[in-house]
Design an enzyme around this catalytic site. Structure first.
Site, PDB file in Angstrom:
ATOM      1  CG  HIS A 372      -2.743  -0.552   1.063  1.00  0.00           C
ATOM      2  ND1 HIS A 372      -2.670  -1.884   1.518  1.00  0.00           N
ATOM      3  CD2 HIS A 372      -3.330  -1.117   0.036  1.00  0.00           C
ATOM      4  CE1 HIS A 372      -3.485  -2.487   1.078  1.00  0.00           C
ATOM      5  NE2 HIS A 372      -3.378  -1.296   0.402  1.00  0.00           N
ATOM      6  NE  ARG A 477      -3.873  -1.703  -6.339  1.00  0.00           N
ATOM      7  CZ  ARG A 477      -3.266  -1.816  -6.918  1.00  0.00           C
ATOM      8  NH1 ARG A 477      -3.155  -0.816  -7.665  1.00  0.00           N
ATOM      9  NH2 ARG A 477      -3.171  -2.735  -7.565  1.00  0.00           N
ATOM     10  NE  ARG A 513      -8.909  -3.909  -4.472  1.00  0.00           N
ATOM     11  CZ  ARG A 513      -8.142  -3.837  -4.738  1.00  0.00           C
ATOM     12  NH1 ARG A 513      -6.944  -5.460  -4.997  1.00  0.00           N
ATOM     13  NH2 ARG A 513      -6.969  -3.322  -3.603  1.00  0.00           N
ATOM     14  CD  GLU A 612      -6.924 -10.251  -5.641  1.00  0.00           C
ATOM     15  OE1 GLU A 612      -6.023  -9.835  -5.757  1.00  0.00           O
ATOM     16  OE2 GLU A 612      -7.793 -10.538  -5.076  1.00  0.00           O
ATOM     17  CG  ASN A 635      -0.224  -6.658  -8.695  1.00  0.00           C
ATOM     18  OD1 ASN A 635       0.331  -7.228  -9.872  1.00  0.00           O
ATOM     19  ND2 ASN A 635      -0.617  -5.764  -8.508  1.00  0.00           N
ATOM     20  CG  ASP A 636      -2.764 -10.428  -3.498  1.00  0.00           C
ATOM     21  OD1 ASP A 636      -2.113 -11.083  -3.693  1.00  0.00           O
ATOM     22  OD2 ASP A 636      -3.806  -8.882  -3.716  1.00  0.00           O
ATOM     23  NE  ARG A 646       1.681  -7.503  -3.816  1.00  0.00           N
ATOM     24  CZ  ARG A 646      -0.177  -7.001  -4.157  1.00  0.00           C
ATOM     25  NH1 ARG A 646      -0.559  -7.686  -4.260  1.00  0.00           N
ATOM     26  NH2 ARG A 646      -0.073  -6.283  -4.530  1.00  0.00           N
ATOM     27  CB  CYS A 683      -6.922  -5.203 -13.183  1.00  0.00           C
ATOM     28  SG  CYS A 683      -7.064  -6.431 -11.484  1.00  0.00           S
TER      29      CYS A 683
HETATM   30  C1  PEP Z   1      -3.502  -8.069  -7.961  1.00  0.00           C
HETATM   31  O1  PEP Z   1      -3.241  -8.557  -6.849  1.00  0.00           O
HETATM   32  O2  PEP Z   1      -2.959  -7.735  -9.060  1.00  0.00           O
HETATM   33  C2  PEP Z   1      -4.015  -6.752  -8.144  1.00  0.00           C
HETATM   34  C3  PEP Z   1      -4.749  -5.898  -8.819  1.00  0.00           C
HETATM   35  O3  PEP Z   1      -5.239  -5.879  -6.721  1.00  0.00           O
HETATM   36  P1  PEP Z   1      -3.969  -5.444  -5.447  1.00  0.00           P
HETATM   37  O4  PEP Z   1      -2.535  -4.952  -6.209  1.00  0.00           O
HETATM   38  O5  PEP Z   1      -4.171  -4.440  -4.635  1.00  0.00           O
HETATM   39  O6  PEP Z   1      -3.372  -6.600  -4.098  1.00  0.00           O
HETATM   40 MG    MG Z   2      -4.767  -7.967  -5.281  1.00  0.00          MG
END
Ligand code: PEP
Ligand code: MG
Length: 757
Positions: A372, A477, A513, A612, A635-636, A646, A683
């Site tokens: 974050h 977000r 989201r 995810e 990402n997740d 990550r 995304c």
């Molecule tokens: C992801 O996990 O790819 C995503 C877009 O959400 P965040 O990066 O906010 O976890």
């Molecule tokens: Mg995520």
């Protein structure tokens, strides 16, 4: 002169045996690089030594590069050609270094003219000791024989270098302890990890948190200040804080409400300013009185068990700084952090917002970076680099810094050559990210329509979203307004923020989201069980389903904000169809309530699943059947499929978007959506990854939600490929079962840098 590698190896053996019997080992390294450079007709020979703990290589001896680089040039394991040779435990020989994507350029050490590059790891078994590197101006001048010779020398050097390493470290420690003000090398580079890209320039300003310290020592040369002068300083400070609060409320309306309220409260607190005043009346010099009371507050706050109180430490220090500066009359109106780079152990999102409002140029942090914090800095356009604690501690306040947060490098006291190089790099970057280059519509070379959406973290991202012609918001977000407040935002506060998104996107679709907290970011005001594995704990939709009131308030605010628009809602970290249905049922309940109360809302709100988790991939078909749309949170997805944190740099080499399991999972998700005629988008950061775009297009993805500044690049790449080519690339990649095979394929198709060449 002809090279005689056997002679060289024998010469080096003799040098080493001399040293073993009592010579100066550091001297030996210099002798070795000199001998190797001379014999191999190389312009440069260098020895790097590897530090297992920091996972980095440091230049320890060189013939040919600037002497000032010794001890200061550092490479992370895997970084640059040398770092890769050591990581992969194999020699790497490159004919033209400047064309090699792995090549790491360090302005100021004068190596740009050397093209031929041969790096050999120095190993003891599989243990990494360091690297032996030769470079030459003439392209392609190193042969297989040179590689063999260098390997033989490296083998001989291994034991001795282990000793040198110990000796050097001991000496450095002693030197640090004995002379705090040793003369500085001409250039000095700290290596860290980029958390938010950009180039930052400014003077170092340390904001240490957590422990009490006398940060505000009075200057004995000045006459004492009167109580009246102190009162005047309080007034100026109060005006500055008010102005900051007003200005921040305008520019960061979603997250900055009352963000300076703690400053205001402390300033009005009799125990703070009142006590300072009383100390001055008793004859204490004003600056000393401020320092004393600030120190006391810092001590009390940092010892508090409540995170909310501990968070105020930086506020008190900031206030102390302001009072001192205003008392000294140093600033005409608004003291801020313009021209300064903040060095801090750790920062909170709210600190980042405050310091951003106060015009800070960049952040260097020495604890881990939460996702974050990285995201918020990216949105605010503030560069952030994470470095090891001992490196951050070595930065001297007031020192000139240039931070290259694209690469995670910090230059201490850089010279004009370094500044000039970065001016050039920035000009190139700006040319590549020019919003006016973006066309309204994105088309492949064969004319297929692709849509580019924006990821929005703060309302301030909306302006670039419009500027870069985003077709809508693919991911909002929503957690930031929650994270930076002292309490949950009310439904009305949320509605105000969410409606701004809808209004400012002027009819284009907006995907909200629901709250995604937990993992590496908890709300300081919401007590939660201490979790041993927070990433596997009460995160995202699990938090929402467990806290129904908070969830319902957010859903009502989304639904209301979406009235008369194309709004959508999606749920993060869905692990089963049951999760989705439970969340959807609550949306329906909220709709019923709003209906009963006669409050307008978007009754056609589409409901989607963020894909995810591996478990969600396994039931992609059923999820696609139930949901209105799927959105791939890569990402997740990568983190959970590969079990690679990550945010953990130590395993970042295992975080691979091109892992065959990831490719197949994404393909399954897209196929499931297609089967059920549902919309699907991506995304995560992968959506703007140039290497992977052909694959993503080839498997049928057409909706990409990205950090919108990357729109010019993504649009250009999409425009350069036909669907036929993309499909063929995707088919071939899906057939491959090994990471190495896919890597080789990406290189062959010119989609990724060559491994070692
Ligand atoms: C992801 O996990 O790819 C995503 C877009 O959400 P965040 O990066 O906010 O976890
Ligand atoms: Mg995520």
């Amino acid at each position: 002169m002809r090279k005689r590698n056997v002679d060289l190896v024998c010469d080096i053996a003799e040098l080493i045996s001399l040293t073993e019997s009592g010579g100066d080992r550091k001297e030996l390294l210099k002798n070795v690089v000199t001998a190797v450079a001379k014999h191999m007709q190389a312009d440069v020979c260098s020895i790097y030594i590897y530090d297992e703990e920091g996972r980095e290589l440091t230049l320890r001896a060189t013939q040919g590069l600037s002497d000032a680089a010794v001890g200061s040039v550092k490479l992370k394991l895997g970084e640059g050609i040398t770092g890769r040779a050591v990581r992969e435990l194999r020699p790497i020989c490159v004919g033209t270094a400047s064309k090699n994507p792995s090549y790491k350029f360090f302005p100021g050490i004068h190596e740009e003219e050397y093209e031929a590059f041969l790096a050999v790891p120095i190993l003891r078994g599989l243990r990494r000791i360091g690297a032996l590197v030769v470079q030459a101006k003439e392209m392609n001048c190193f042969t297989a024989n040179d590689t063999k010779a260098l390997r033989a020398i490296a083998a001989q050097l291994a034991t001795m270098i282990e000793n040198v390493q110990l000796l050097t470290e001991a000496r450095e420690q002693a030197a640090r302890a004995a002379v705090a003000t040793a003369p500085k090398a001409k250039i000095h580079i700290l290596r860290g990890r980029s958390a938010s890209p950009g180039i930052g320039r400014g003077r170092a300003f340390t904001l240490s948190s957590g422990q009490s310290e006398s940060c505000l020592l009075p200057d004995p040369g000045r006459p004492p200040h009167s109580l009246e002068e102190f009162k005047a300083a309080i007034e100026v400070t109060a005006r500055q804080i008010d102005a900051l609060q007003r200005q921040t409320s305008e520019t960061l309306a979603d997250v900055a409400v009352l963000i300076f309220s703690a400053h205001q409260l402390i300033l009005e607190d009799d125990q703070f300013t009142g006590r300072i005043g009383r100390l001055i009346e008793q004859g204490e010099p004003a600056l000393k009185a401020i320092a004393k009371v600030v120190d006391d507050y810092v001590e009390i706050f940092s010892a508090s068990k409540m995170p909310l109180i501990r968070e105020k430490v930086l506020d008190v220090k900031d206030l102390g700084n302001r009072l001192v500066r205003n008392l000294l009359g140093e600033e005409s109106g608004a003291f801020d952090y313009r021209g300064q780079i903040i060095i801090a152990h750790e920062l909170l999102p709210s600190d980042i917002l405050k310091l951003s409002a106060e015009n800070v140029e960049g952040f260097i942090v020495s604890s881990g970076v939460t996702s974050h914090n990285a995201i918020i800095c990216r949105s605010l356009g503030i560069p952030m680099v994470a470095v090891a604690r001992d490196l951050a501690d070595g930065i001297v306040d007031g020192e000139e810094l240039l931070m290259d947060a694209e690469q995670g490098v910090v230059y201490l006291d850089p010279d004009e050559e370094v500044y000039a190089k970065y001016r050039e790099l920035e000009a190139t970057w700006e040319a590549l990210h020019n919003a006016s280059d973006v066309k309204e519509k994105t088309l492949t070379r064969c004319g297929e329509r692709v849509r580019i959406y924006a990821n929005i973290n703060l309302l301030s991202d909306l302006q670039p979203a419009r500027q870069f012609k985003a077709e809508g918001v693919g991911l909002y977000r929503s957690e930031f307004p929650f994270i930076v407040r002292n309490d949950f935002p009310t439904e009305e506060e949320q509605f105000f923020i969410y409606r701004k998104l809808v209004d400012q996107m002027e009819g284009r679709p907006v995907t909200f989201r629901t709250l995604d907290i937990g993992g590496d970011k908890m709300l300081s005001y919401f007590s939660n069980v201490n979790e041993a594995n927070p990433f596997l704990g009460m995160r995202a939709i699990r938090f929402s389903l467990r806290n129904r009131d908070i969830f319902s308030q957010q859903l009502r605010a989304f639904l209301r904000a979406g009235a008369d628009s194309h709004s959508r809602i999606m749920f993060p970290l869905i692990s089963s169809v049951d999760d989705f249905i439970a969340a959807r049922d609550i949306v329906y309940e909220c709709m019923d309530e709003l209906d009963r109360d006669g409050i307008p809302f978007n009754r056609k709100t589409k409901l989607g699943v963020m894909m995810e988790l591996p478990s969600a991939v396994e039931v992609a078909d059923e999820l696609a059947f139930e949901a209105d749309f799927l959105s791939i949170g890569s990402n997740d997805l990568i983190q959970y499929m590969l079990a690679v944190d990550r945010t953990n740099e130590a395993v970042s080499n295992l975080y691979l978007a091109h892992h065959p399991a990831i490719l197949r999972a994404i393909h399954r998700i897209v196929a499931a959506a297609e089967t059920h005629g549902k919309d699907v988008s991506i995304c995560g950061d992968l959506s703007a990854d140039a290497r992977m775009l052909p694959f993503l297009l080839g498997i049928g993805l057409r909706n990409f939600s990205i950090d919108i500044v990357n729109a010019p690049t993504v649009q250009r790449l999409v425009g350069a490929i036909t669907l036929e080519d993309a499909r063929s690339i995707a088919e071939q990649m899906l057939d491959m079962g090994r990471i190495s095979e896919i890597e080789a394929f990406l290189v062959e198709r010119n989609l990724a840098p060559a491994a070692g060449e």
